[in-house]
Scaffold this motif. Structure first.
Motif: not given
Length: 321
Positions: A237-258
């Protein structure tokens, strides 16, 4: 009287198998599937937590890399696994992205996975091979608008945040670059270093070592604010591309019904670990921020992510049939 009391207890136990399972959990090793190759960001989160989680649970926590099909192989395996807490997924934003990126999936992440805990978030960084004649975002955009430049960009796979970040960047700037997908960050970085591709957005934990070594040029970070580890690097954004924001994440899951008790136990242990200074420092050193929320909060986060990434998929024009 004693025999009657024992029979009542036995009947209660038979009616509540989940309670028995939860009280004895875990009594064997736990497997955590990672949808990408070793050395990437999701793998980093899994292997950072696994040793300490093993100590806390009194059972081995084994990390198994099962890449392929844009993360769907590992995700589907967990979605269809026995819901007992012994097969888990260290997932990422790809779990949310794939619902709109693929026209057909053999599972529904919102129905077939049980959120346990959001482990952490990371920004993406925009890096280029040193031979690319661009030292900032504006110069890269200008170069990409020159058709004779024939730019190419690497990603960690179809539909990952690195892929969609670049497609969105292209869409918002009008530049061109050919997509070259890889099965994870390490092979993508290797070809970027070798000059087979020119540029890429990469999760910060995967790319920061190469930035520090000077083997790649970093032009920007994708987060809303600058990151502490790279204070002199501007945001997109600071470099001139207004509104550009992305990110990544990690999270732990189990099978449904656990069983709820199993999900709660796993959540409690991971949240405790994420509060440890040593773990937080290890994550922060790679540009990652620890989270550690409740299963309910992570579930709400997931539903929001599915909606937000669907918008980004539409905006970027990305699609995998």
């Amino acid at each position: 009287m004693r025999s009657l009391w024992l029979r009542r207890i036995a009947a209660l136990v038979l009616c509540c198998p989940c309670l028995v399972m939860a009280q004895s959990f875990p009594n064997k090793p736990i497997k955590v599937l990672v949808p990408f190759p070793a050395g990437g960001t999701v793998d980093f989160f899994a292997r950072t937590l696994a040793p300490k989680l093993s100590e806390a649970l009194g059972q081995a926590v084994l990390v198994e890399n099962r890449p392929g099909a844009g993360g769907n192989i590992a995700t589907e395996a967990v979605a269809k696994a026995t819901p007992d807490g012994y097969t888990l997924l260290m997932g990422s934003e790809i779990v949310a992205i794939n619902t709109s990126l693929y026209s057909k999936l053999n599972y529904d992440p919102l129905k077939d996975l049980a959120p346990i805990v959001l482990v952490g978030t990371v920004p993406n960084i925009l890096i280029v091979n040193p031979s690319v004649p661009a030292n900032n975002v504006k110069e890269l955009i200008a170069l990409g608008k020159n058709k004779s430049a024939n730019l190419s960009y690497a990603s960690t796979g179809q539909g990952t945040s690195t892929h969609l970040s670049t497609e969105l960047f292209k869409n918002m700037t009008g530049m061109e670059a050919v997509h070259v997908p890889y099965k994870g960050g390490p092979p993508a970085i290797a070809d970027l270093l070798g000059g087979q591709v020119n540029m890429m957005f990469i999760n910060m934990p995967t790319g920061i070592a190469h930035v520090r070594s000077g083997k790649v040029k970093i032009l920007a970070v994708s987060s809303k604010k600058r990151v502490a580890q790279l204070p002199d690097v501007p945001t997109v954004e600071e470099a001139g591309v207004k509104g550009f924001v992305t990110y990544a994440w990690s999270g732990l899951f189990a099978p449904a019904g656990t069983p709820r008790e199993v999900v709660t136990r796993l959540n409690n242990e991971v949240v405790k670990l994420l509060k440890l200074p040593a773990i937080r420092e290890q994550l922060a050193g790679q540009g990652a921020e620890a989270v550690g929320d409740t299963p309910e909060e992570f579930g709400l986060f997931m539903r929001n992510e599915v909606a937000q990434w669907a918008h980004m998929v539409r905006t970027s024009g990305a699609k995998v049939d």
